[in-house]
Design a protein around this motif. Structure first.
Motif, short mmCIF file in Angstrom:
data_model
loop_
_atom_site.label_atom_id
_atom_site.label_comp_id
_atom_site.label_asym_id
_atom_site.label_seq_id
_atom_site.Cartn_x
_atom_site.Cartn_y
_atom_site.Cartn_z
N TYR A 256 0.80 -1.22 0.00
CA TYR A 256 0.00 0.00 0.00
C TYR A 256 0.84 1.28 0.00
O TYR A 256 0.33 2.35 0.29
CB TYR A 256 -0.94 0.02 1.22
N HIS A 257 2.11 1.17 -0.34
CA HIS A 257 2.97 2.35 -0.32
C HIS A 257 2.97 3.12 -1.63
O HIS A 257 3.83 3.97 -1.86
CB HIS A 257 4.40 1.97 0.05
N GLY A 258 2.00 2.84 -2.51
CA GLY A 258 1.86 3.66 -3.70
C GLY A 258 2.93 3.47 -4.74
O GLY A 258 3.32 4.41 -5.43
N LYS A 259 3.40 2.24 -4.88
CA LYS A 259 4.42 1.96 -5.89
C LYS A 259 3.84 2.21 -7.29
O LYS A 259 2.68 1.91 -7.56
CB LYS A 259 4.89 0.51 -5.78
N ARG A 260 4.66 2.76 -8.17
CA ARG A 260 4.22 3.03 -9.53
C ARG A 260 3.83 1.71 -10.22
O ARG A 260 4.58 0.74 -10.19
CB ARG A 260 5.35 3.71 -10.31
N HIS A 261 2.65 1.73 -10.85
CA HIS A 261 2.17 0.51 -11.50
C HIS A 261 2.89 0.28 -12.82
O HIS A 261 3.15 1.22 -13.57
CB HIS A 261 0.66 0.59 -11.73
N HIS A 262 3.20 -0.98 -13.10
CA HIS A 262 3.90 -1.37 -14.33
C HIS A 262 3.37 -2.74 -14.73
O HIS A 262 3.32 -3.65 -13.91
CB HIS A 262 5.40 -1.43 -14.07
N PRO A 263 2.95 -2.91 -16.00
CA PRO A 263 2.35 -4.18 -16.42
C PRO A 263 3.22 -5.41 -16.22
O PRO A 263 2.70 -6.53 -16.18
CB PRO A 263 2.06 -3.94 -17.91
N LEU A 264 4.52 -5.24 -16.10
CA LEU A 264 5.40 -6.38 -15.88
C LEU A 264 5.89 -6.48 -14.43
O LEU A 264 6.26 -7.55 -13.97
CB LEU A 264 6.62 -6.31 -16.80
N ALA A 265 5.88 -5.36 -13.73
CA ALA A 265 6.54 -5.32 -12.42
C ALA A 265 5.58 -5.35 -11.24
O ALA A 265 6.00 -5.67 -10.12
CB ALA A 265 7.42 -4.07 -12.32
N THR A 266 4.32 -5.03 -11.45
CA THR A 266 3.38 -4.99 -10.33
C THR A 266 2.15 -5.84 -10.64
O THR A 266 1.90 -6.20 -11.79
CB THR A 266 2.95 -3.54 -10.03
N ILE A 267 1.36 -6.12 -9.60
CA ILE A 267 0.22 -7.03 -9.74
C ILE A 267 -1.06 -6.28 -10.08
O ILE A 267 -1.80 -6.65 -10.98
CB ILE A 267 0.05 -7.83 -8.44
N GLY A 268 -1.35 -5.23 -9.32
CA GLY A 268 -2.57 -4.46 -9.57
C GLY A 268 -3.78 -4.99 -8.84
O GLY A 268 -4.56 -4.23 -8.28
N ALA A 269 -3.97 -6.29 -8.82
CA ALA A 269 -5.10 -6.91 -8.13
C ALA A 269 -4.76 -7.14 -6.65
O ALA A 269 -3.60 -7.10 -6.24
CB ALA A 269 -5.47 -8.23 -8.79
N HIS A 270 -5.80 -7.41 -5.86
CA HIS A 270 -5.58 -7.73 -4.46
C HIS A 270 -5.00 -9.13 -4.30
O HIS A 270 -4.18 -9.37 -3.41
CB HIS A 270 -6.91 -7.64 -3.70
N LYS A 271 -5.41 -10.04 -5.18
CA LYS A 271 -4.98 -11.43 -5.01
C LYS A 271 -4.81 -12.11 -6.36
O LYS A 271 -5.56 -11.86 -7.29
CB LYS A 271 -6.03 -12.19 -4.17
N ILE A 272 -3.80 -12.97 -6.45
CA ILE A 272 -3.63 -13.88 -7.59
C ILE A 272 -3.86 -15.30 -7.08
O ILE A 272 -3.27 -15.71 -6.08
CB ILE A 272 -2.22 -13.80 -8.20
#
Length: 428
Positions: free
Chosen positions: A84-100
């Motif tokens: 929840y620290h506001g990391k910049r979203h990236h289609p390869l580097a971050t998840i985006g969803a709460h759960k996989i």
């Protein structure tokens, strides 16, 4: 141009970890691990997800983190995102969803993405489902994207499927859209067919831009590869861009090398950008997100500026000063009040725009009859915190609540909620 045969890196074909392959989803034993971060990846979804900076359950309860759940000791079945620290979203580097959630068969692994209520949602690639396929030797050779109806869909990078093959030294990647046409690695980076060189630990080392003969080629700005370095903690400490000779060259954003510094917990502290001659050209210092710096009390200068801007709005109306009105209001102004819809016989919200307020300052009080000869303009500053403030205005005509923001050193009114001072005008 010769075929790539002289890469001397000892290459081991990337396989999914043994944890990815099991004949059953039977979860007789569950192991939970906690990590502060995911290993950064800007190369390919072929690079496996990996948690870095492992922490205890107790520490995780007090900070941003990811939860990795394994069944039967070694099979990854779930990742929960509490970052929840506001990391910049990236289609390869971050998840985006709460759960996989991971589901396995003998030949593929499916990932679906859930929100905090357990409902399906898209990930940071803007797809609902991902299906990775692997061969008998457990080499990942394909990835397909699907929508909620299990129909093929394109990601936010216009990709619907990835295909991978292996050579002696690298993994070759092709990407296709719904029309089955080859597409670049991303809309903003011109790499077509790519060749990924991995380290023994599974981290990406070099990503080459290749032609159809699998020869190294430069893109339109002269970049033929980019290279990544990670430290022993998994932090992504260096990435650089090179021409086909392996020499440093500028990327589309005007730098050739980026070096990143991290604190002991894996949080960014600094990024340094260098040109092709290793000359420092930019320096970015990141705020400490683990320790919040509370703003100091408002200065006298800020307090006076807030008062000036708040009263300036009324003065601009009263004295026909459109230039003053332009100065006190932010162009993104939201000004609202309670109105009455006579046709539907109900109260509604009415809005006034920035341009309308400037126009009102030109002519609304031309007759001098909208306000008393000596207007009563009173202000009470309710709160100031750093770059934002709340103010109450009460004049002869209205009671108003203002939100002000300080941008580029200037205080301006951005929100204004008002009603007539005579409350009897509002019959419930």
């Amino acid at each position: 141009m010769k075929r790539i045969v002289d890469i001397t890196i000892c290459f081991v074909f990337l396989l999914l970890p043994l944890s990815h392959f099991s004949q059953s989803n039977n979860q007789k034993e569950t192991i939970t691990k906690y990590f502060r971060h995911l290993r950064y990846n800007h190369v390919s979804p072929h690079v496996p997800l990996k948690g870095i900076h492992e922490i205890s359950k107790e520490t995780a309860s007090k900070t941003s983190h990811y939860v990795f759940k394994y069944a039967n000791s070694n099979k990854l079945v779930e990742i929960v995102n509490y970052n929840y620290h506001g990391k910049r979203h990236h289609p390869l580097a971050t998840i985006g969803a709460h759960k996989i959630v991971f589901n396995y068969t003998d030949h593929d692994v499916t990932r679906i993405f859930l929100d905090i209520n357990g409902n399906r949602m898209t990930n940071d690639r803007a797809v609902y489902k991902e299906v990775y396929k692997f061969d008998k030797k457990k080499f990942i050779y394909a990835l397909d994207f699907y929508d909620l109806e299990d129909k093929p869909m394109e990601s936010n990078w216009n990709i619907t499927k990835y295909k991978w093959t292996k050579t002696k030294n690298m993994v070759i990647e092709h990407r296709y859209n719904l029309k089955d046409k080859l597409v670049d690695i991303s809309p903003y980076f011109e790499f077509g067919i790519t060749g990924i060189v991995y380290r023994k630990d599974g981290s990406p080392k070099i990503n080459y831009n290749l032609n159809e003969k699998l020869e190294i080629r430069e893109n339109s700005v002269g970049v033929a590869s980019y290279r990544d370095t990670y430290d022993n903690n998994g932090n992504h400490i260096t990435y650089s861009y090179h021409n086909k000779k392996g020499e440093l060259t500028l990327n589309p954003w005007g730098y050739a090398v980026a070096k990143q510094e991290f604190d002991e917990f894996g949080y960014h502290t600094m990024r340094l950008q260098y040109d092709e001659n290793n000359k420092l050209i930019k320096k970015f210092k990141y705020p400490n997100i683990r320790k919040i710096s509370v703003a100091s009390p408002a200065s006298v200068e800020d307090t006076l500026a807030i008062k000036e801007m708040s009263l300036g709005y009324l003065i601009a109306l009263q004295k026909l000063k459109p230039e003053l009105m332009k100065r006190v209001f932010h162009k993104e102004l939201a000004k609202r009040t309670i109105g009455y819809d006579r046709d539907n016989k109900k109260q509604i919200i009415r809005e006034t725009s920035y341009d309308q307020m400037v126009s009102f300052a030109e002519s609304w009080n031309q007759s001098g009859t909208k306000f008393p000869p000596k207007p009563s303009n009173n202000i009470k500053i309710l709160d100031i915190y750093d770059h934002i403030a709340t103010v109450k205005l009460f004049s002869d005509n209205w009671v108003e609540y203002l939100h002000l923001t300080k941008t580029n050193g200037q205080w301006q009114i951005i929100n204004l909620l008002w009603q007539d001072k005579n409350s009897s005008r509002y019959a419930d």
